[in-house]
Scaffold this motif. Sequence first.
Motif, mmCIF file in Angstrom:
data_model
loop_
_atom_site.group_PDB
_atom_site.id
_atom_site.type_symbol
_atom_site.label_atom_id
_atom_site.label_comp_id
_atom_site.label_asym_id
_atom_site.label_seq_id
_atom_site.Cartn_x
_atom_site.Cartn_y
_atom_site.Cartn_z
ATOM 1 N N PRO A 226 77.859 62.476 -46.813
ATOM 2 C CA PRO A 226 76.675 61.619 -46.959
ATOM 3 C C PRO A 226 76.127 61.168 -45.611
ATOM 4 C CG PRO A 226 78.670 60.422 -47.548
ATOM 5 C CD PRO A 226 79.083 61.848 -47.360
ATOM 6 N N ILE A 227 76.906 61.375 -44.546
ATOM 7 C CA ILE A 227 76.464 61.042 -43.193
ATOM 8 C C ILE A 227 76.025 62.344 -42.522
ATOM 9 C CG2 ILE A 227 77.141 60.028 -40.974
ATOM 10 C CD1 ILE A 227 79.372 58.553 -42.475
ATOM 11 N N PRO A 228 74.725 62.568 -42.330
ATOM 12 C CA PRO A 228 74.238 63.857 -41.813
ATOM 13 C C PRO A 228 74.888 64.274 -40.498
ATOM 14 C CG PRO A 228 72.429 62.498 -42.596
ATOM 15 C CD PRO A 228 73.632 61.629 -42.623
ATOM 16 N N GLU A 229 75.143 63.291 -39.596
ATOM 17 C CA GLU A 229 75.690 63.643 -38.286
ATOM 18 C C GLU A 229 77.051 64.327 -38.381
ATOM 19 O OE1 GLU A 229 74.036 59.416 -37.552
ATOM 20 O OE2 GLU A 229 74.593 60.653 -39.280
ATOM 21 N N LEU A 230 77.759 64.101 -39.485
ATOM 22 C CA LEU A 230 79.107 64.649 -39.608
ATOM 23 C C LEU A 230 79.122 66.125 -39.972
ATOM 24 C CD1 LEU A 230 81.106 61.821 -41.436
ATOM 25 C CD2 LEU A 230 81.166 62.443 -39.033
ATOM 26 N N VAL A 231 78.102 66.599 -40.648
ATOM 27 C CA VAL A 231 78.091 67.998 -41.076
ATOM 28 C C VAL A 231 78.071 68.896 -39.846
ATOM 29 C CG1 VAL A 231 76.865 69.754 -42.384
ATOM 30 C CG2 VAL A 231 76.947 67.397 -43.234
ATOM 31 N N GLY A 232 79.016 69.809 -39.786
ATOM 32 C CA GLY A 232 79.155 70.695 -38.644
ATOM 33 C C GLY A 232 80.126 70.173 -37.599
ATOM 34 N N ALA A 233 80.440 68.871 -37.658
ATOM 35 C CA ALA A 233 81.465 68.311 -36.760
ATOM 36 C C ALA A 233 82.842 68.694 -37.277
ATOM 37 C CB ALA A 233 81.311 66.804 -36.670
ATOM 38 N N HIS A 234 83.868 68.385 -36.485
ATOM 39 C CA HIS A 234 85.246 68.732 -36.867
ATOM 40 C C HIS A 234 86.105 67.481 -36.965
ATOM 41 C CE1 HIS A 234 83.786 72.669 -35.661
ATOM 42 N NE2 HIS A 234 84.866 73.212 -36.213
ATOM 43 N N ALA A 235 86.704 67.257 -38.139
ATOM 44 C CA ALA A 235 87.694 66.188 -38.312
ATOM 45 C C ALA A 235 89.002 66.665 -37.703
ATOM 46 C CB ALA A 235 87.882 65.869 -39.786
ATOM 47 N N VAL A 236 89.573 65.847 -36.844
ATOM 48 C CA VAL A 236 90.780 66.257 -36.107
ATOM 49 C C VAL A 236 92.002 65.555 -36.706
ATOM 50 C CG1 VAL A 236 91.934 66.370 -33.875
ATOM 51 C CG2 VAL A 236 89.436 66.564 -34.008
ATOM 52 N N ILE A 237 93.005 66.342 -37.086
ATOM 53 C CA ILE A 237 94.274 65.771 -37.539
ATOM 54 C C ILE A 237 95.348 66.068 -36.510
ATOM 55 C CG2 ILE A 237 93.604 66.042 -39.945
ATOM 56 C CD1 ILE A 237 96.495 68.116 -38.663
ATOM 57 N N TRP A 238 96.359 65.222 -36.504
ATOM 58 C CA TRP A 238 97.502 65.399 -35.600
ATOM 59 C C TRP A 238 98.754 65.417 -36.450
ATOM 60 C CZ3 TRP A 238 101.514 61.790 -35.071
ATOM 61 C CH2 TRP A 238 102.412 61.994 -34.013
ATOM 62 N N THR A 239 99.681 66.332 -36.173
ATOM 63 C CA THR A 239 100.924 66.393 -36.950
ATOM 64 C C THR A 239 102.069 66.904 -36.088
ATOM 65 O OG1 THR A 239 101.974 67.283 -38.950
ATOM 66 C CG2 THR A 239 100.452 68.740 -37.803
ATOM 67 N N THR A 240 103.284 66.527 -36.469
ATOM 68 C CA THR A 240 104.496 67.040 -35.815
ATOM 69 C C THR A 240 105.208 68.039 -36.712
ATOM 70 O OG1 THR A 240 105.824 65.216 -36.681
ATOM 71 C CG2 THR A 240 104.812 64.906 -34.524
ATOM 72 N N THR A 241 104.573 68.388 -37.823
ATOM 73 C CA THR A 241 105.144 69.396 -38.735
ATOM 74 C C THR A 241 104.108 70.505 -38.964
ATOM 75 O OG1 THR A 241 104.421 68.050 -40.619
ATOM 76 C CG2 THR A 241 106.720 67.798 -39.911
ATOM 77 N N PRO A 242 103.906 71.374 -37.986
ATOM 78 C CA PRO A 242 102.913 72.446 -38.151
ATOM 79 C C PRO A 242 103.133 73.276 -39.411
ATOM 80 C CG PRO A 242 103.636 72.329 -35.866
ATOM 81 C CD PRO A 242 104.519 71.390 -36.640
ATOM 82 N N TRP A 243 104.381 73.377 -39.868
ATOM 83 C CA TRP A 243 104.683 74.213 -41.031
ATOM 84 C C TRP A 243 104.023 73.714 -42.310
ATOM 85 C CZ3 TRP A 243 107.177 72.196 -45.288
ATOM 86 C CH2 TRP A 243 107.860 70.994 -45.118
ATOM 87 N N THR A 244 103.561 72.440 -42.321
ATOM 88 C CA THR A 244 102.917 71.925 -43.534
ATOM 89 C C THR A 244 101.430 72.272 -43.614
ATOM 90 O OG1 THR A 244 102.468 69.793 -42.459
ATOM 91 C CG2 THR A 244 104.536 69.993 -43.692
ATOM 92 N N ILE A 245 100.818 72.760 -42.534
ATOM 93 C CA ILE A 245 99.386 73.092 -42.551
ATOM 94 C C ILE A 245 99.055 74.162 -43.609
ATOM 95 C CG2 ILE A 245 97.484 74.044 -41.187
ATOM 96 C CD1 ILE A 245 98.120 71.223 -40.403
ATOM 97 N N PRO A 246 99.925 75.157 -43.837
ATOM 98 C CA PRO A 246 99.595 76.165 -44.856
ATOM 99 C C PRO A 246 99.420 75.620 -46.270
ATOM 100 C CG PRO A 246 101.253 77.015 -43.379
ATOM 101 C CD PRO A 246 101.087 75.572 -43.034
#
Length: 980
Positions: A226-246
């Motif tokens: 609903p916020i136009p500026e966000l479309v095309g931007a990237h939400a950044v997550i941080w994790t210490t368990t890369p194996w859970t991304i799949p």
Amino acid sequence: MTEKRDFKDTVFLPKTDFPMKAGLPQKEPGILARWQEIGLYEKLRDARRGREKFVLHDGPPYANGDMHIGHALNHVLKDMVVRTQSLTGKDAPYVPGWDCHGLPIEWKVEEQYRKKKKNKDEVPAKEFRAECRAYAQHWVDTQREQLKRLGINGDWENPYLTMQFESEATIVAELLKFAESGQLYRGAKPVMWSPVEKTALAEAEVEYEDITSTQIDVAFEIVESPIPELVGAHAVIWTTTPWTIPVNQALAYGPDVDYVLVKLTDESPKFLVAFNLVDEFVDRLARSIDPVNKDKVAAKLGGWVAEGVKDKNGLVSLWGYAPDATFKGSELAGTVARHPMHHLGGFYAAPRPLLPGDFVTTDSGTGLVHMAPDHGEDDFDLCKAHGIEPKFVVDGDGRYREDWLWLPRTDERSMSVINPKFNAPDGPVCSDLREVGALLSASTDYQHSYPHSWRSKAKVIFRCTPQWFVPMDLPNAVEHIDNRAEARWENEGGAQEPKLTLRQAAMQAIADTRFVPAKGRNRIGSMVEGRPDWVLSRQRAWGVPITLFVDRKSGQYLNDPAVNARIVESIRTHGVDGWDEDYAAAILGPDYDLDDYERITDILDVWFDSGSTHAFVLESGRWPDLQWPADLYLEGSDQHRGWFQSSLLESCGTRGRAPYKAVLTHGFTMASDGKKMSKSLGNTVDPNKVMEEYGADIIRLWALSVDYTEDHRIGPEILKGVGDQYRRLRNTFRYLLGALQGFSDAERVDAANMPELERYVLSLLGDVDATLRTAIDDFDFNTYVRTLVDFCNEDLSAFFFDIRKDSLYCDAPGDLGRRAYRTVLDTLFHALIRWAAPVLVFTAEEVWQSRFPGSDSVHLLEWPEVPAANADKARWSALRDLRERVNEAIEPLRREKTVRSSLQAEVEVPAAAVPEGFSDADLEELFITATVTRGQGDAVIVKPTDLAKCGRCWRHLPEVREDGDACDRCDSVVEGMEAA
């Protein structure tokens, strides 16, 4: 010159065969054998039958390995509780027990299989369980002998074992109580799972270790908002368990968190991160791009400036430009991103919604959390609330399913997810994310605490699997039977007493329980208050089965009292084998078709086994001397999340209250330098070897001397100090035995007719009596032992015995003063031997039999009666202070050999320091000096005496003409002896 008479044969020196050298390792086994021969435990039960009961319920040690020092401390404390309660006249039985099911035993049997190149899965389950049972029995027998050697008095011939058929049947019956009351459900939830052991773990089976992990920042492209500026931007997550991304299925934001949309370089996309975490995010990117020149890289990316410019929202602008947008997390509602691997289609093509999560903080990371409902509690709950279900793609061995779209099991991708290589920056997950441009940073330097299996020491994971649970918050689940609770509901005017959730019942039970130390209440309370539902199921072989039939159509478990009764009877007859497929049809009976039901093959969490011990030990009638609830549970402080808690939950779920009235916890035994004991460090202390070298009484004295409520230490130097303490106690008894030789009731003197010193000592004995009684009530054994030791050393050996040895050695046997002294010695003996018996169990028996050979055991005696005696203790305390000053003043002359003993000293003391009522002759006797005079100064003055020395009592007296002659008192005593 006339030869002086030798008075040696006229002096009444103490005589005893009781040796100064203890020789405990050699003597103790013989004493133990005698106790077994006379049936000491049974004799004690007979002697106390009908008295007020005190029941300590033994928490079952695990039947796996030799007794270690923690076992020794724990069981000495239990034995001390039981013995002191018995000493005060209560009927205090002790039934020992063992926990015999579970993974550690199964693991050891599997190890034996592996050595023989056998596969457990190829062995019939019944045969495998039989080997586990035999393994457990071996260690039960081993530990039993070791604990008996420690002097623990109990029903060793009839212990309880969780693997006894009757015990297993009761455990099943307790499980079915939960089922019958609806407090059991099958659900898919993330639980702590060991990929190495291939089973779910309870919280009590997990320990936390510091590790270093890979940390990554991953970009999820926003495709709707609903916020136009966000479309095309990237939400950044941080994790210490890369194996859970799949298995990511959503992102979570904090509704109250401030977020900022930033563009770090002209070429970079816009990134959505929490405002407070932009600097950490930039720093991770910089270190990932160029670890050596990270500061320069960070400057290019856009670092913070000391004098930032605030925008209209009060947010500091980034270097060189203002943030593109700032807003509250709550404004992100309705925003949707896509998975970095969306090009693979299928599961990955589905939208990843941004969801509000109260658990999202700005302590670290980016303020956005990726959600994998298969592998996290918060993830599971949040996703489930929004209709997102787990996918169950990680198998029990910690590897992704072979058919999983993104990570099929090729050679380089078949590792377990706990393998550091799988999560490394060049591992399969990070490599694939890097290829699609989604991996913003990756480094292997994040240090944090992580759960491990305490058995295999391997990392665990959260894994969503179908398991059986007891709900903590099911409304109206528990009927609370506590009378105070009933009164409370009635006072509220309710027509019908409301039922509680299991959590509420447990919290009420905690409030009603006494905890020693008191901080235990807050510890277990905080654990129960925040704990998840109880996971009961384990995917193993050696344990009590979850005896449920589940309807294949409805998914509901069968709840038929007749079937349940047959289940319990089958287990009672055949043990855990009674749940095998061979018995299923007969158990179901003619009213049900076995083909319509799934027979559950999971086993119970072993904490449910041990949590049910109160039912089959205290309630079953197999040990009629016991009763429910127990007066006390006593274990290490780790059992707040283990046995104390499982017993609490089991009993509250089935009986509405705790199975104990009080809980006592002790700390852990550390090495002498304060470090945790470890075989690899070589700093362990083996109690079996200590008994071989020093004896069991030394371990007991150590265990009861430390402040057990905190972590405490043991080591060679500490044991040496305990040995010195023991020798002083032993010598006290040796002196008493010698000094009391030939004592009879005819010699006894009433307290009222005794000299003031004897009455003073009896009054001190009364103080000791009161202190020890309080220490027993408080389970304060450190104070108990210290009081006993200090009284023997300071009040008796260094004071009373020292002063009265002249009377004992030299006064006539019929002298009132000597008789009074020996009367007090007899009173002291009977009190001290009883008080010392729970601590020094072998030595006390040796002392008792030395004085009363062939009599019943000292451990059948009850608390001594201490005669009342009045004395002005404050006056005597002042006198003892002055006596100490006198001894300190004499000591330099003794070191210089100006005098050899205090008997050769003439002392002048400050007149003002002498308490009222003591004559100079009294002071000479009490200070054991030649003379005492009073001066006007403040100092104690000492000089050698010129008076001649009595050849019999060695006192320097005016009446003695020459050294070696007898004084008037000794002359009279010798004349009487010669006349007799």
